[in-house]
Scaffold this motif. Sequence first.
Motif, mmCIF file in Angstrom:
data_model
loop_
_atom_site.group_PDB
_atom_site.id
_atom_site.type_symbol
_atom_site.label_atom_id
_atom_site.label_comp_id
_atom_site.label_asym_id
_atom_site.label_seq_id
_atom_site.Cartn_x
_atom_site.Cartn_y
_atom_site.Cartn_z
ATOM 1 N N VAL A 86 1.049 -1.243 0.017
ATOM 2 C CA VAL A 86 -0.010 -0.090 -0.154
ATOM 3 C C VAL A 86 0.814 1.232 -0.051
ATOM 4 O O VAL A 86 1.454 1.635 1.034
ATOM 5 C CB VAL A 86 -0.825 -0.015 1.259
ATOM 6 N N GLU A 87 1.036 1.945 -1.163
ATOM 7 C CA GLU A 87 2.034 2.977 -1.290
ATOM 8 C C GLU A 87 1.333 4.237 -0.478
ATOM 9 O O GLU A 87 0.234 4.189 -0.151
ATOM 10 C CB GLU A 87 2.256 3.386 -2.614
ATOM 11 N N GLU A 88 2.134 5.195 -0.452
ATOM 12 C CA GLU A 88 1.574 6.570 0.256
ATOM 13 C C GLU A 88 0.373 6.931 -0.109
ATOM 14 O O GLU A 88 -0.542 7.293 0.655
ATOM 15 C CB GLU A 88 2.768 7.565 0.366
ATOM 16 N N LEU A 89 0.063 7.351 -1.333
ATOM 17 C CA LEU A 89 -1.025 8.050 -1.940
ATOM 18 C C LEU A 89 -2.324 6.972 -1.714
ATOM 19 O O LEU A 89 -3.116 7.420 -1.411
ATOM 20 C CB LEU A 89 -0.945 8.207 -3.295
ATOM 21 N N GLY A 90 -1.923 5.719 -2.013
ATOM 22 C CA GLY A 90 -3.105 4.626 -1.818
ATOM 23 C C GLY A 90 -3.497 4.603 -0.115
ATOM 24 O O GLY A 90 -4.507 4.314 0.082
ATOM 25 N N LYS A 91 -2.532 4.737 0.617
ATOM 26 C CA LYS A 91 -2.559 4.731 1.973
ATOM 27 C C LYS A 91 -3.573 5.837 2.306
ATOM 28 O O LYS A 91 -4.510 5.576 3.022
ATOM 29 C CB LYS A 91 -1.299 4.682 2.841
ATOM 30 N N LEU A 158 -9.823 3.548 16.689
ATOM 31 C CA LEU A 158 -10.901 3.095 15.593
ATOM 32 C C LEU A 158 -10.448 3.052 14.477
ATOM 33 O O LEU A 158 -10.458 2.107 13.567
ATOM 34 C CB LEU A 158 -12.154 4.080 15.892
ATOM 35 N N LEU A 159 -9.871 4.007 13.773
ATOM 36 C CA LEU A 159 -9.458 4.261 12.410
ATOM 37 C C LEU A 159 -8.147 3.143 12.120
ATOM 38 O O LEU A 159 -8.059 2.658 11.142
ATOM 39 C CB LEU A 159 -8.902 5.696 12.133
ATOM 40 N N TYR A 160 -7.144 3.129 13.209
ATOM 41 C CA TYR A 160 -6.114 2.203 12.955
ATOM 42 C C TYR A 160 -6.417 0.959 12.621
ATOM 43 O O TYR A 160 -6.099 -0.173 11.938
ATOM 44 C CB TYR A 160 -5.153 2.366 14.076
ATOM 45 N N GLU A 161 -7.555 0.695 13.654
ATOM 46 C CA GLU A 161 -8.205 -0.988 13.528
ATOM 47 C C GLU A 161 -8.630 -1.111 12.341
ATOM 48 O O GLU A 161 -8.427 -2.425 11.840
ATOM 49 C CB GLU A 161 -8.942 -1.068 14.815
ATOM 50 N N ASP A 162 -9.604 -0.372 11.948
ATOM 51 C CA ASP A 162 -10.094 -0.640 10.422
ATOM 52 C C ASP A 162 -9.157 -0.654 9.396
ATOM 53 O O ASP A 162 -8.851 -1.479 8.453
ATOM 54 C CB ASP A 162 -10.888 0.669 10.205
ATOM 55 N N TYR A 163 -7.953 0.116 9.437
ATOM 56 C CA TYR A 163 -6.722 0.101 8.611
ATOM 57 C C TYR A 163 -6.231 -1.070 8.803
ATOM 58 O O TYR A 163 -5.893 -1.814 7.629
ATOM 59 C CB TYR A 163 -5.804 1.304 8.584
ATOM 60 N N LEU A 164 -5.791 -1.823 9.734
ATOM 61 C CA LEU A 164 -5.075 -3.096 9.971
ATOM 62 C C LEU A 164 -6.070 -4.133 9.403
ATOM 63 O O LEU A 164 -5.579 -5.206 8.775
ATOM 64 C CB LEU A 164 -4.755 -3.183 11.260
ATOM 65 N N LYS A 165 -7.387 -4.065 9.471
ATOM 66 C CA LYS A 165 -8.193 -5.358 9.048
ATOM 67 C C LYS A 165 -8.203 -5.143 7.445
ATOM 68 O O LYS A 165 -8.215 -6.254 6.785
ATOM 69 C CB LYS A 165 -9.624 -4.950 9.540
ATOM 70 N N TYR A 166 -8.096 -4.080 6.843
ATOM 71 C CA TYR A 166 -8.002 -3.874 5.583
ATOM 72 C C TYR A 166 -6.576 -4.528 4.937
ATOM 73 O O TYR A 166 -6.772 -5.299 3.914
ATOM 74 C CB TYR A 166 -7.938 -2.504 4.887
ATOM 75 N N LEU A 167 -5.699 -4.346 5.813
ATOM 76 C CA LEU A 167 -4.337 -5.060 5.290
ATOM 77 C C LEU A 167 -4.426 -6.377 5.512
ATOM 78 O O LEU A 167 -3.648 -7.185 4.786
ATOM 79 C CB LEU A 167 -3.095 -4.613 6.036
ATOM 80 N N GLU A 168 -5.201 -7.121 6.388
ATOM 81 C CA GLU A 168 -5.406 -8.422 6.534
ATOM 82 C C GLU A 168 -5.871 -9.015 5.294
ATOM 83 O O GLU A 168 -5.753 -10.252 5.147
ATOM 84 C CB GLU A 168 -6.239 -8.863 7.987
ATOM 85 N N GLN A 169 -6.566 -8.382 4.387
ATOM 86 C CA GLN A 169 -7.306 -8.760 3.216
ATOM 87 C C GLN A 169 -6.153 -9.419 2.055
ATOM 88 O O GLN A 169 -6.466 -9.889 1.114
ATOM 89 C CB GLN A 169 -8.144 -7.975 2.581
ATOM 90 N N GLY A 170 -4.879 -9.038 2.552
ATOM 91 C CA GLY A 170 -3.701 -9.439 1.739
ATOM 92 C C GLY A 170 -2.716 -8.214 1.099
ATOM 93 O O GLY A 170 -2.452 -8.364 -0.122
ATOM 94 N N TYR A 171 -2.604 -7.236 1.839
ATOM 95 C CA TYR A 171 -1.949 -6.151 1.678
ATOM 96 C C TYR A 171 -0.757 -6.007 2.469
ATOM 97 O O TYR A 171 -0.683 -6.470 3.700
ATOM 98 C CB TYR A 171 -2.595 -4.913 1.456
ATOM 99 N N ASP A 173 2.002 -3.242 4.134
ATOM 100 C CA ASP A 173 2.159 -1.456 4.727
ATOM 101 C C ASP A 173 3.795 -1.549 4.613
ATOM 102 O O ASP A 173 4.313 -2.130 5.472
ATOM 103 C CB ASP A 173 1.589 -1.224 5.979
ATOM 104 N N PRO A 174 4.496 -1.007 3.662
ATOM 105 C CA PRO A 174 6.031 -0.560 3.732
ATOM 106 C C PRO A 174 6.488 -0.265 5.275
ATOM 107 O O PRO A 174 7.666 -0.257 5.279
ATOM 108 C CB PRO A 174 6.349 0.225 2.780
ATOM 109 N N ASP A 175 5.581 0.362 5.832
ATOM 110 C CA ASP A 175 6.099 1.136 7.422
ATOM 111 C C ASP A 175 6.480 -0.160 8.371
ATOM 112 O O ASP A 175 7.054 -0.050 9.274
ATOM 113 C CB ASP A 175 5.021 1.998 7.777
ATOM 114 N N THR A 176 5.941 -1.262 7.799
ATOM 115 C CA THR A 176 5.983 -2.363 8.752
ATOM 116 C C THR A 176 7.489 -3.338 8.326
ATOM 117 O O THR A 176 7.549 -4.605 8.861
ATOM 118 C CB THR A 176 4.819 -3.486 8.860
ATOM 119 N N ALA A 177 7.999 -2.853 7.127
ATOM 120 C CA ALA A 177 9.123 -3.770 6.495
ATOM 121 C C ALA A 177 10.143 -3.950 7.585
ATOM 122 O O ALA A 177 10.711 -5.156 7.564
ATOM 123 C CB ALA A 177 9.729 -2.772 5.216
#
Length: 210
Positions: A86-91, A158-171, A173-177
């Motif tokens: 998920v690149e910066e603009l997509g994020k 609330l927002l962070y949790e939703d974001y992490l749930k989206y990543l669990e769909q198979g994406y 985040d380069p910040d976790t590299a």
Amino acid sequence: MGVSFIVGRAGTGKTHYCITSIAQRAKEDPMGPPLVMLVPDQATFQVERQLLACGLPCFSRVRVFSFRRLASHILFLEGGGINPPVEELGKQMLLRRIVNQRLPELKAFQRVGRYPGFAKYLAGLLTELCNWDISLEDLKQLPAAGTYLDQKLHDVVLLYEDYLKYLEQGYFDPDTALDLLAEACSASFVRQAEFWLDGFSGFTPQEYKV
């Protein structure tokens, strides 16, 4: 092999010493284990040029990495981090959608959440949390202080949790590299390599883990 510290004030030749040492090792044995110069992102090109000026052989064991470039290299070798990033603009676009969906439930950010620049601010906040190794669970465990800060924390969680749930769909985040790199540091490339670190004024907790 142990750890050596090369100390001195700015301009006394510490970087030059590292570069000439690496170049000499590479000339003596071009096909040996990797020799890695680890520097900040903005310094990689300059260091590569300085090493080339030392007359490295065509086939060289020398590598120049920043933390993020090293993470990409190791994860590629080890087969990790293969989900689409998920690149910066997509994020920012994703966070904008999440904020719009959660707007009625927000306490502190309901008004500012409508502004176009809020998603960029929120993306930067999540990056900072990741760099400083602050997880969603860490935020949830913070004690209530009965202040406006509690409302902000409620919204961020609330927002962070939703974001992490989206990543669990198979994406990915380069910040976790760097977190993935810390787990993969037992990889053969890292175990065989010798590292020189130069140019850092300090490290984030995420970098210290590596």
